[in-house]
Motif scaffolding. Sequence first.
Motif, PDB file in Angstrom:
ATOM      1  N   ASP A 131       0.819  -1.224   0.000  1.00 58.35           N
ATOM      2  CA  ASP A 131       0.000   0.000   0.000  1.00 58.35           C
ATOM      3  C   ASP A 131       0.848   1.267   0.000  1.00 58.35           C
ATOM      4  O   ASP A 131       0.305   2.373  -0.114  1.00 58.35           O
ATOM      5  N   ILE A 132       2.152   1.104   0.150  1.00 60.93           N
ATOM      6  CA  ILE A 132       3.036   2.278   0.120  1.00 60.93           C
ATOM      7  C   ILE A 132       3.562   2.433  -1.293  1.00 60.93           C
ATOM      8  O   ILE A 132       4.272   1.563  -1.826  1.00 60.93           O
ATOM      9  N   GLY A 133       3.198   3.514  -1.950  1.00 66.42           N
ATOM     10  CA  GLY A 133       3.621   3.776  -3.317  1.00 66.42           C
ATOM     11  C   GLY A 133       4.777   4.757  -3.369  1.00 66.42           C
ATOM     12  O   GLY A 133       5.359   5.136  -2.347  1.00 66.42           O
ATOM     13  N   ARG A 134       5.062   5.231  -4.592  1.00 64.41           N
ATOM     14  CA  ARG A 134       6.173   6.164  -4.776  1.00 64.41           C
ATOM     15  C   ARG A 134       5.798   7.165  -5.866  1.00 64.41           C
ATOM     16  O   ARG A 134       5.374   6.781  -6.972  1.00 64.41           O
ATOM     17  N   VAL A 135       5.949   8.419  -5.557  1.00 64.87           N
ATOM     18  CA  VAL A 135       5.654   9.502  -6.496  1.00 64.87           C
ATOM     19  C   VAL A 135       6.829  10.476  -6.473  1.00 64.87           C
ATOM     20  O   VAL A 135       7.169  11.036  -5.417  1.00 64.87           O
ATOM     21  N   LEU A 136       7.477  10.646  -7.648  1.00 63.14           N
ATOM     22  CA  LEU A 136       8.598  11.581  -7.765  1.00 63.14           C
ATOM     23  C   LEU A 136       9.651  11.339  -6.695  1.00 63.14           C
ATOM     24  O   LEU A 136      10.019  12.224  -5.915  1.00 63.14           O
ATOM     25  N   HIS A 137      10.107  10.100  -6.620  1.00 63.19           N
ATOM     26  CA  HIS A 137      11.176   9.717  -5.686  1.00 63.19           C
ATOM     27  C   HIS A 137      10.770   9.862  -4.229  1.00 63.19           C
ATOM     28  O   HIS A 137      11.644   9.917  -3.356  1.00 63.19           O
ATOM     29  N   GLN A 138       9.492   9.929  -3.959  1.00 63.87           N
ATOM     30  CA  GLN A 138       9.032  10.084  -2.575  1.00 63.87           C
ATOM     31  C   GLN A 138       8.007   9.004  -2.258  1.00 63.87           C
ATOM     32  O   GLN A 138       7.031   8.825  -2.991  1.00 63.87           O
ATOM     33  N   ASP A 139       8.239   8.259  -1.156  1.00 67.18           N
ATOM     34  CA  ASP A 139       7.251   7.280  -0.723  1.00 67.18           C
ATOM     35  C   ASP A 139       5.990   7.998  -0.252  1.00 67.18           C
ATOM     36  O   ASP A 139       6.074   9.011   0.474  1.00 67.18           O
ATOM     37  N   VAL A 140       4.836   7.460  -0.628  1.00 68.75           N
ATOM     38  CA  VAL A 140       3.572   8.069  -0.239  1.00 68.75           C
ATOM     39  C   VAL A 140       2.592   6.966   0.120  1.00 68.75           C
ATOM     40  O   VAL A 140       2.767   5.799  -0.255  1.00 68.75           O
ATOM     41  N   VAL A 141       1.543   7.365   0.858  1.00 72.52           N
ATOM     42  CA  VAL A 141       0.457   6.466   1.182  1.00 72.52           C
ATOM     43  C   VAL A 141      -0.832   7.264   1.076  1.00 72.52           C
ATOM     44  O   VAL A 141      -0.865   8.471   1.378  1.00 72.52           O
ATOM     45  N   VAL A 142      -1.891   6.593   0.637  1.00 67.95           N
ATOM     46  CA  VAL A 142      -3.188   7.251   0.495  1.00 67.95           C
ATOM     47  C   VAL A 142      -4.033   6.909   1.711  1.00 67.95           C
ATOM     48  O   VAL A 142      -4.338   5.731   1.956  1.00 67.95           O
ATOM     49  N   LEU A 143      -4.394   7.922   2.474  1.00 66.33           N
ATOM     50  CA  LEU A 143      -5.233   7.760   3.658  1.00 66.33           C
ATOM     51  C   LEU A 143      -6.481   8.615   3.478  1.00 66.33           C
ATOM     52  O   LEU A 143      -6.387   9.858   3.389  1.00 66.33           O
ATOM     53  N   ARG A 144      -7.626   7.956   3.416  1.00 66.76           N
ATOM     54  CA  ARG A 144      -8.904   8.658   3.280  1.00 66.76           C
ATOM     55  C   ARG A 144      -8.839   9.691   2.146  1.00 66.76           C
ATOM     56  O   ARG A 144      -9.138  10.874   2.336  1.00 66.76           O
ATOM     57  N   GLU A 162      -6.427  11.060   0.714  1.00 67.97           N
ATOM     58  CA  GLU A 162      -5.410  12.109   0.812  1.00 67.97           C
ATOM     59  C   GLU A 162      -4.037  11.464   0.680  1.00 67.97           C
ATOM     60  O   GLU A 162      -3.740  10.454   1.314  1.00 67.97           O
ATOM     61  N   VAL A 163      -3.222  12.039  -0.186  1.00 64.10           N
ATOM     62  CA  VAL A 163      -1.865  11.530  -0.400  1.00 64.10           C
ATOM     63  C   VAL A 163      -0.953  12.093   0.683  1.00 64.10           C
ATOM     64  O   VAL A 163      -0.806  13.317   0.820  1.00 64.10           O
ATOM     65  N   VAL A 164      -0.358  11.184   1.452  1.00 66.48           N
ATOM     66  CA  VAL A 164       0.501  11.595   2.566  1.00 66.48           C
ATOM     67  C   VAL A 164       1.914  11.098   2.304  1.00 66.48           C
ATOM     68  O   VAL A 164       2.120   9.886   2.092  1.00 66.48           O
ATOM     69  N   PRO A 165       2.917  11.978   2.250  1.00 64.82           N
ATOM     70  CA  PRO A 165       4.308  11.530   2.061  1.00 64.82           C
ATOM     71  C   PRO A 165       4.786  10.740   3.284  1.00 64.82           C
ATOM     72  O   PRO A 165       4.399  11.030   4.414  1.00 64.82           O
ATOM     73  N   VAL A 166       5.620   9.732   3.037  1.00 64.76           N
ATOM     74  CA  VAL A 166       6.131   8.867   4.100  1.00 64.76           C
ATOM     75  C   VAL A 166       7.653   9.009   4.157  1.00 64.76           C
ATOM     76  O   VAL A 166       8.333   8.919   3.124  1.00 64.76           O
ATOM     77  N   VAL A 167       8.164   9.219   5.364  1.00 64.05           N
ATOM     78  CA  VAL A 167       9.602   9.372   5.591  1.00 64.05           C
ATOM     79  C   VAL A 167      10.081   8.195   6.420  1.00 64.05           C
ATOM     80  O   VAL A 167       9.498   7.894   7.476  1.00 64.05           O
ATOM     81  N   ASP A 168      11.108   7.506   5.942  1.00 63.50           N
ATOM     82  CA  ASP A 168      11.704   6.394   6.677  1.00 63.50           C
ATOM     83  C   ASP A 168      12.581   6.979   7.784  1.00 63.50           C
ATOM     84  O   ASP A 168      13.630   7.587   7.514  1.00 63.50           O
ATOM     85  N   LEU A 169      12.148   6.856   9.055  1.00 60.82           N
ATOM     86  CA  LEU A 169      12.861   7.480  10.160  1.00 60.82           C
ATOM     87  C   LEU A 169      14.273   6.912  10.311  1.00 60.82           C
ATOM     88  O   LEU A 169      15.234   7.661  10.560  1.00 60.82           O
TER      89      LEU A 169
END
Length: 771
Positions: free
Chosen positions: A665-678, A680-687
């Motif tokens: 469920d974690i995708g990638r848009v323009l070299h950035q991991d993202v997830v769709v929640l309700r 809304e596209v939310v960028p994901v950062v690997d801590l």
Amino acid sequence: MNPLLAQFLAEAGDLLDQVGEGLLRLESDPGDAERVNEVFRAAHTLKGSSGLFDFPELTHLTHAAEDLLDAVRAGRVPLDPATTDDLLAAFDLIRSWLAHVTVEERLPGGAETDAAALIVRLRAPVGGTAAGGTIASSGTAGAAGVARTAPDWVAELGAQVVGELTEWLDTTSAALRFVRYLPDEGCYFRGEDPLLFVRQVPALHHLAVLRPDVWPAPDDYDEYACRLGFVLATRAAASELEYVFRYVSEQVEIVELDAVALRAPVEQVPAGPPDETVADVVTVLDAAAHALALHTGGAPAVAHLRSVARSVAAAARTLGTTTAGLDTADAEGIGRAVRDLLDRVRGTGGEPATPATADVDRVERRTGDTETGQVGTRMLKVDQAKVDRLMELVGELNVAKNGLTYLAEAAEEGFGSRALARRIKDQYAGLHRIAEELQAAVMDVRMLPLSVSFGRFPRLVRDLSRRLGKRIALVTEGEDTMADKDVIEALGDPLVHLVRNSLDHGVEPPDERTAAGKPPRASITLSAVADGDAVVVEVADDGRGIDPARVKQKAYERGLIDEEQLETIGDADAVNLVFQPGFSTTDQVSDLSGRGVGMDAVRASVERLGGTVTMRSEAGAGTVTRLRLPLSMAVTQVMVVSVAGQRFGIPVDLVVETVRMPQRDIGRVLHQDVVVLREEVVPVVDLAETLGMPWQPEPDADRAVLVVNVAGCRAGLLVERFHREVDVILKPMDGLLRDAPQFVGTALLGDGLVLLVLNLKEVIGLGARAA
């Protein structure tokens, strides 16, 4: 520091705040008599308290301000802007002195010179002549030497007294100090006691009481007005006299005379009362004492009245002008009145009348609201350091309490004792409740109203608006909203920058407002409201607003945005460019603005408090700046997460939700991991990747994502595991990690490990740049 001085400084700060606020309110409503009385009482209390210490310049300046306020209260002087300026300048100088006293325990050098010009300006409207608060002197030699001529008022002592003093001076070749004290009619309302001042004069030789030439008619007589004066002869030094009369220096005249200077006016002094009159007074009062003793059986009454008789006799020998002015009929009338009183005392035949029982009960009940006489609410002033120490102990208690949960886990997993683990958890529950109540109680002590921060702005707006030639009304709302004292103190500087920015940039001059169809008087509103565990403060004005196009152009010229951003950035985001370092729309630098550091300092200060700042504006309608701050900085609630075996803390007020989802469920848009929640596209950062920590999650395992809200934007943090929420005492970074921007501080957990608390703005920024 002397404890009495420390208490005075604390009370003086409150009194100065009360005076400043009252004067500003009176400027807009000069007819508020109650407000005038409040300001006067505060100034009078400050003057009286200052007399306990060796701060004569402070006392003289406060006294001059008090006299001017008294004239305003009586309606003799109008409270116009010029008068308000002088009063505010005086109390500003006093505030700066007290700041110096707080450190050095003495007034700064040159205080007398600084106060002299202000005292002259304060006394000018009331016709004062004793500038600088120095006791006036007569004679050509001044107060420091012997005068060559005696002033006319020395003759008020009477020919006999002046003659005796002249002979005494001839014999001793010494000099005497003569004092004329003319109390102001309204002295009682300022808490001054003329008789007390006279009684405190050391080495008093003689005293004469001056009465007015014409007494008011009975219908016009005011028993609360002082109409008497005093002339004294004393051996006390001039410095001693100046100290005694330090509160009423402008009402006192001192002259030092020798036998040569005193001999000249002797022939012109009126004769004193005959000795027979004095003997008659003593005889009558002594007889009254014996008669009163017969009916009351009180030996103390005899001693008291005999003492009174001796005092009257001594006064009668010096009150030459008073008794000499009585004609025969007046003297006979006084004699009859005294004898009638004596006859009534002798003829009572019983105890003097007492008030009715009901009246006595009523008087006794007035002694207090309770059986112990306690009136009103009991208040206890506590040093701020003691409250801070108490808060630290509460934090340590929380750490110790949190350690019980780890102990319970160890008991169950390490020793296999579920019963012991359950008992530890029960103890933890009880201790947790007590710790929370204790923390809430201490927090309540630390809470202050926003009025503490808002209180400085009426004066700031008044002074700067006059300086800029603008007409501005300040409106405050929600000033009773409470927040932690650390937040209140840290909020002051950001608000000053915002209000100054509105004054200088936002509000138009009156002619420009009139041309735009607006009222000539602008308004700036300071408002506060509690929002859950945060407080929201807004600074709003109805000025010209912000032009997004001009802001973008200025930001581009200063290199804050590139050409692509210049074309694509929206109006709402453009307005918030004013918070960028180095941004300013003012081409000319002044002492108010133009350096490009004010709004950046606002954002830095607010974020340092763990808050956020946003701005919205409408061209021609005004600007609103919104600050959202935590209610408290003492105890921070954090969400504990772990990655690569290391635990980190994230402030709970930034956490939106926690979710678990499959890797797919974690995708990638323009070299950035993202997830769709309700939707809304939310960028994901690997801590782990952002912090440079080696960690590789299991390929088939669900991913733990912590959704946070930073600066109005949502983002997800990819972590290994979620833990519980804990209350911690956040300590600033120190040592090698002091300059690490991705951490805001450290906290100690219950198991003894140190928790690093993340600065999410920097962490997400690093993750975005790495992507």
